[in-house]
Design a protein around this motif. Structure first.
Motif, mmCIF file in Angstrom:
data_model
loop_
_atom_site.group_PDB
_atom_site.id
_atom_site.type_symbol
_atom_site.label_atom_id
_atom_site.label_comp_id
_atom_site.label_asym_id
_atom_site.label_seq_id
_atom_site.Cartn_x
_atom_site.Cartn_y
_atom_site.Cartn_z
ATOM 1 N N GLU A 358 -1.546 1.242 17.800
ATOM 2 C CA GLU A 358 -1.036 2.224 16.832
ATOM 3 C C GLU A 358 -0.046 3.172 17.480
ATOM 4 O O GLU A 358 0.949 3.574 16.876
ATOM 5 C CB GLU A 358 -2.202 3.000 16.215
ATOM 6 C CG GLU A 358 -3.019 2.175 15.242
ATOM 7 C CD GLU A 358 -4.331 2.837 14.827
ATOM 8 O OE1 GLU A 358 -4.789 2.563 13.727
ATOM 9 O OE2 GLU A 358 -4.896 3.615 15.625
ATOM 10 N N VAL A 361 3.382 1.291 17.968
ATOM 11 C CA VAL A 361 4.196 0.959 16.801
ATOM 12 C C VAL A 361 4.538 2.187 15.955
ATOM 13 O O VAL A 361 5.093 2.048 14.876
ATOM 14 C CB VAL A 361 3.512 -0.081 15.889
ATOM 15 C CG1 VAL A 361 3.236 -1.353 16.643
ATOM 16 C CG2 VAL A 361 2.251 0.479 15.284
ATOM 17 N N ALA A 362 4.223 3.373 16.460
ATOM 18 C CA ALA A 362 4.346 4.561 15.613
ATOM 19 C C ALA A 362 5.778 5.006 15.372
ATOM 20 O O ALA A 362 6.017 6.080 14.853
ATOM 21 C CB ALA A 362 3.543 5.713 16.209
ATOM 22 N N LEU A 367 7.559 0.378 13.208
ATOM 23 C CA LEU A 367 6.853 1.108 12.151
ATOM 24 C C LEU A 367 7.402 0.709 10.776
ATOM 25 O O LEU A 367 6.634 0.493 9.838
ATOM 26 C CB LEU A 367 7.007 2.613 12.364
ATOM 27 C CG LEU A 367 6.307 3.492 11.337
ATOM 28 C CD1 LEU A 367 4.802 3.318 11.400
ATOM 29 C CD2 LEU A 367 6.655 4.956 11.547
ATOM 30 N N ARG A 368 8.729 0.605 10.680
ATOM 31 C CA ARG A 368 9.340 0.237 9.395
ATOM 32 C C ARG A 368 8.803 -1.093 8.894
ATOM 33 O O ARG A 368 8.579 -1.277 7.704
ATOM 34 C CB ARG A 368 10.865 0.135 9.543
ATOM 35 C CG ARG A 368 11.607 1.400 9.199
ATOM 36 C CD ARG A 368 13.074 1.096 8.929
ATOM 37 N NE ARG A 368 13.718 0.344 9.990
ATOM 38 C CZ ARG A 368 14.128 0.859 11.139
ATOM 39 N NH1 ARG A 368 13.959 2.143 11.371
ATOM 40 N NH2 ARG A 368 14.707 0.113 12.046
ATOM 41 N N TRP A 370 5.942 -2.431 9.608
ATOM 42 C CA TRP A 370 4.484 -2.503 9.708
ATOM 43 C C TRP A 370 3.924 -2.796 8.321
ATOM 44 O O TRP A 370 3.530 -1.930 7.587
ATOM 45 C CB TRP A 370 3.930 -1.194 10.244
ATOM 46 C CG TRP A 370 2.442 -1.152 10.389
ATOM 47 C CD1 TRP A 370 1.572 -0.542 9.538
ATOM 48 C CD2 TRP A 370 1.661 -1.703 11.438
ATOM 49 N NE1 TRP A 370 0.295 -0.690 9.996
ATOM 50 C CE2 TRP A 370 0.304 -1.396 11.164
ATOM 51 C CE3 TRP A 370 1.953 -2.444 12.588
ATOM 52 C CZ2 TRP A 370 -0.732 -1.801 11.993
ATOM 53 C CZ3 TRP A 370 0.915 -2.831 13.405
ATOM 54 C CH2 TRP A 370 -0.407 -2.517 13.115
ATOM 55 N N ARG A 372 1.766 -6.050 5.941
ATOM 56 C CA ARG A 372 0.777 -7.076 6.181
ATOM 57 C C ARG A 372 1.410 -8.335 6.761
ATOM 58 O O ARG A 372 0.906 -8.934 7.699
ATOM 59 C CB ARG A 372 0.069 -7.414 4.879
ATOM 60 C CG ARG A 372 -1.269 -8.025 5.149
ATOM 61 C CD ARG A 372 -1.967 -8.339 3.858
ATOM 62 N NE ARG A 372 -3.071 -9.226 4.138
ATOM 63 C CZ ARG A 372 -3.668 -9.963 3.228
ATOM 64 N NH1 ARG A 372 -3.247 -9.922 1.987
ATOM 65 N NH2 ARG A 372 -4.669 -10.744 3.555
ATOM 66 N N ARG A 375 2.644 -7.898 10.587
ATOM 67 C CA ARG A 375 1.842 -7.308 11.645
ATOM 68 C C ARG A 375 1.621 -8.222 12.840
ATOM 69 O O ARG A 375 1.484 -7.741 13.964
ATOM 70 C CB ARG A 375 0.509 -6.832 11.092
ATOM 71 C CG ARG A 375 0.657 -5.508 10.372
ATOM 72 C CD ARG A 375 -0.667 -4.862 10.150
ATOM 73 N NE ARG A 375 -1.596 -5.797 9.560
ATOM 74 C CZ ARG A 375 -2.886 -5.825 9.837
ATOM 75 N NH1 ARG A 375 -3.383 -4.977 10.689
ATOM 76 N NH2 ARG A 375 -3.677 -6.688 9.261
#
Lengths: 503, 347
Positions: A358, A361-362, A367-368, A370, A372, A375
């Motif tokens: 987390e 990838v923040a 993040l954009r 992220w 399903r 992932r």
């Protein structure tokens, strides 16, 4: 022969297992009665740890303390107070909403019939103490209304009320202006003449030379030397504090600079009781690493807040790529424009309690995307980043389990893993071992070659010299530009500027 | 920054929830032993009878639905780093609003009316949480306090309104008039009260779980809840995360209230929420604020509830036994939560 020493420290060792650092490595020191004894050193030399041990806030791993020749052990601050040792810490211990008198008696209140607070007596005692040392303090004044120098005096009064034989001051001038500092030293000399011994902890060479009777130099937790001010000068002292005396290497910087990335124009920042930034004027251009060095308490944190867009300046303007920094939408800014390695790694840079994945990838593209469907790709990318950073841990492990150095690597992996035109790196190698440090420096340099404008804020002269193309020094909120690195800009000169010694 | 509680320490993960569950059952057992002349049959009544008759089991499942929605709302706010203590008032407002709307339009087709009633309930619940959300966003006000205070005010106001201007004078109950039969929740398995409400609750749990675990905003919300300074620094829209979770939580509580009102009663009865907000909090804590565990935890609570009803009917023991067991769960789940908070503070 010297009279019996008031306070003697023998071979103190203190390690912090959680970070693996050796703060004190066999420090010995003698404080004589009626002297001002300065302890100087760079950040991390072990000065504050020494002060904490002497005042009972920390316990040493080994080594001994003697007061007037008798061995003592301090388990809590009150033990130290009983032996006449009072501490004026860097961060205020005063209760802001109480008066000077109330702060002085806090924890040892004079009582009427053993129950009621004897207010009149506490005011009387405070006024008496205040007058004794010719402090112009009103016992009834509320702390939060006092000016910074008055607060310092109240702080000293509080320490004296607890132990009047030895006064330990940890960086007492960090929140004071130069003239305020001078009057503080005049006060310390009066105290010394009245019989109090003073241990003055500082990294400001000039102050120490003008006020101390003896000086002990700490470097990396060990005593380098103890000497008299007459036997040294600013330059010598600064050099002996520094953990390296390297000069700029000869390979020369890439000076193909482009468009301005960060631009400070007359930027000033006022703060109620911290260092003020005054009139900063400088530019960081594409393709260069611009390094600003400063010791703690000189405004580096405030500069970081301004450049990172966490605060806005009171006067002047800070621009990023030609646009007022505060006008950038924060999410756009941080997702693709600005990479930011904060000094406050655990508070601002990472989200403790969340997983490594987390945290990785923040930000930015990971993040954009992220979602399903994406992932699996994000996981693979994060795993690659983690491995490249040399951290051996599961992606789903909490970031809390990592050591400080590994947390810094995770942070670097996220912020420096992809290109952004602006990079703000504040103490980017804190907690890293030499090899990882080298890698981070290389990464910063290669980002600059790719065209990023990098603002490096550091408290380490080594780091400044290892990475920066252009160099500046921040002292008491003022920036001195030293320009492109060359033979003239030596570690020696930078160190002297850092400590306020004349260039 | 002050350390925040860990909103995601699932009480169910590993064996974490077992002490709370075991203690609750043990307390119930001791209560029954002390109070009953025939402990064996009382035990059977409490622990087993809910599963022996399909109608009772169906009622149990129905009973879990509304508290499950409340617990989901609590969990969502918890993930954003706060506590919604106003579930009670939000549910009460939701239930009353659903009834009032349906009394005002008595001749819609049933499904449309039901949908409208639920929407009205959700909207009223959200509106009840709106003052807290707004004051948090604009002034950083304490959500724990503001939700509680607003909720208490709403409960008092509705108690008065239902006993006064909204009361059905022809009824002996302190309650509003009954809505048209078309608007009652259809029963799937008469004579039990089982409706589609448990499915609704399960769907809500599924959606919330997906949102939190697989969406970008869910990830951001989680990180914001743990460390707002970090979230602001990396550029998340922190003002939104200080606002929306609370509104959605209010809406879920309001929908739970609508379920209560349109289910067994078909009207708003004074005090009809009967502690559902607090049950929601206990369930959320027991489930570690993990939506996947909220429905099982709600079913466990419903089991205690039905078990204590059964034992009072079949063995003549006061139904307080369930309350005692639930109170113990709340106590232990809270202790767990506070314990982890204190450990973090010490770090």
């Amino acid at each position: 022969m010297d009279p019996q020493p008031l306070l003697e420290v023998r071979r103190l060792v203190k390690t912090f297992p959680s970070t693996g650092t050796v703060a004190l490595d066999g420090v010995s020191l003698v404080l004589k009665a009626g002297e001002i004894h300065a302890v100087v050193g760079e950040n991390g030399a072990g000065k504050s740890t020494l002060a904490r041990i002497l005042s009972g806030l920390d316990r040493p791993d080994s080594g001994s303390l003697r007061v007037r020749g008798r061995e003592v052990r301090f388990r809590r601050p009150r033990d130290a107070e009983r032996h006449g040792i009072g501490l004026v810490p860097q961060q205020s211990l005063l209760a802001q909403h109480l008066t000077v008198a109330e702060n002085l008696i806090l924890g040892r209140e004079p009582r009427v019939l053993g129950i009621f607070l004897d207010r009149r007596r506490s005011y009387y005692e405070t006024a008496l103490a205040s007058a004794n040392f010719s402090f112009p303090l009103d016992p009834g004044a509320v702390i939060s209304r006092l000016s910074p120098p008055e607060r310092r005096e109240a702080e000293i009064l509080r320490a004296l009320a607890r132990g009047r034989d030895v006064l330990i001051l940890d960086e007492p001038t960090s929140i004071l202006t130069e003239s305020e500092a001078e009057s503080l030293f005049a006060l310390l000399k009066r105290l010394r003449d009245a019989g109090t011994s003073i241990l003055l902890i500082s990294h400001r060479v000039r102050e120490v030379l003008s006020s101390a009777d003896r000086i002990t130099i700490l470097r990396n937790g060990s005593v380098v030397d103890t000497l008299r001010p007459a036997d040294t000068d600013e330059c010598d002292l600064a050099l002996r504090m520094a953990s390296s005396s390297s000069c700029f290497t000869a390979d020369g910087p890439a000076v193909t600079r482009g468009q301005a990335v960060f631009r400070f124009r007359g930027a000033s920042l006022r703060d109620s009781d911290r260092v003020t930034l005054r009139d900063l004027d400088f530019e960081v251009r594409r393709g260069e690493v611009y390094g600003v060095a400063a010791l703690a308490g000189n405004g580096l944190g405030a500069l970081e807040d301004l450049a990172g867009g966490e605060r806005t300046c009171d006067q002047g303007v800070v621009e990023l790529l030609g646009r007022d920094l505060s006008a950038w939408p924060r999410d756009e800014l941080r997702s693709s424009i600005l990479s930011y390695l904060p000094t406050d790694r655990d508070g601002r840079g990472l989200c403790l309690g969340a997983t490594i994945l987390e945290n990785l990838v923040a930000r930015g593209a990971s993040l954009r995307d992220w979602s399903r469907s994406g992932r699996a790709a994000q996981r693979a990318e994060a795993a690659r980043l983690l491995e490249a950073a040399g951290v051996r841990a599961r992606l789903d492990a909490s970031v809390d389990v990592l050591s400080g150095g590994n947390r810094q690597r995770v942070l670097s992996a996220r912020e420096l893993g992809s290109f952004a035109p602006a990079v703000l790196a504040a103490n980017p190698t804190q907690g890293l071992d030499p090899r990882a440090q080298e890698e981070t420096w290389n990464r910063l340099r290669s980002l600059a070659r790719e065209g990023a404008g990098i603002l490096l804020l550091t408290s380490s002269v080594d780091e400044l010299f290892a990475v920066a193309d252009r160099v500046a020094v921040l002292y008491r909120g003022r920036l001195t530009e030293l320009g492109v690195r060359s033979g003239e800009v030596t570690a020696d000169r930078v160190t002297r500027l850092l400590t306020g010694a004349a260039a | 920054m002050t350390p925040r509680p860990d909103p995601r320490k699932p009480a169910f993960s590993g064996l974490g929830a077992l002490p709370a569950l075991a203690a609750a059952l043990a307390a119930a057992a001791i209560y029954i032993l002390a109070a009953s002349e025939d402990p064996a049959s009382a035990f059977r009544a409490f622990f087993l009878s809910p599963f022996t008759r399909p109608v009772v089991l169906a009622n149990l499942v129905e009973l879990a639905a509304a508290p499950c929605l409340c617990a989901l709302g609590t969990a969502l706010v918890f993930r954003s780093g706060d506590f919604n203590l106003g579930g009670e008032g939000q549910a009460y407002a939701g239930g009353t609003a659903a009834v009032l709307i349906l009394l005002a339009v008595p001749s819609l087709p049933g499904p449309a009316g039901l949908a409208g009633g639920f929407l009205a309930g959700a909207a009223a619940g959200a509106a009840t949480s709106l003052p807290s959300a707004l004051s948090r966003r604009t002034r950083g006000a304490d959500v724990l306090l503001s939700t509680f205070l607003v909720s208490q005010a709403v409960v008092l106001a509705l108690d008065w309104a239902i006993a006064g201007p909204l009361r059905d004078p022809s009824s002996n109950l302190i309650a509003t008039p009954v809505v048209s039969d078309a608007y009652r929740l259809p029963r799937l398995f008469p004579p039990s009260g089982l409706s589609f409400a448990p499915l609704l609750a399960a769907a809500a749990a599924f959606c919330l779980d997906r949102f939190l675990r697989t969406s970008r905003r869910g990830l951001e919300l989680n990180l914001y809840g743990r460390n707002p300074a970090f979230a602001a620094s990396v550029g998340f829209r922190v003002r939104a995360y200080a606002f929306w979770p609370l509104l959605v939580s209010g809406a879920l509580n309001g929908a739970a209230g609508a379920l209560l009102a349109l289910g067994s009663n078909g009207r708003a009865v004074r005090g009809m929420t009967g502690g559902i907000g607090w049950n929601g909090i206990s369930i959320a804590l027991l489930a570690g604020n993990d939506p996947r565990w909220v429905l099982p935890a709600a079913l466990f609570f419903a089991w205690l509830e039905v078990g204590s009803r059964q034992v009072s009917i079949l063995a003549g023991i006061s139904a307080d036994v369930g309350t005692v067991a639930k109170a113990l769960v709340l106590l232990l789940a809270t202790a767990r939560f506070l314990g982890s908070r204190r450990r973090e503070a010490r770090k």
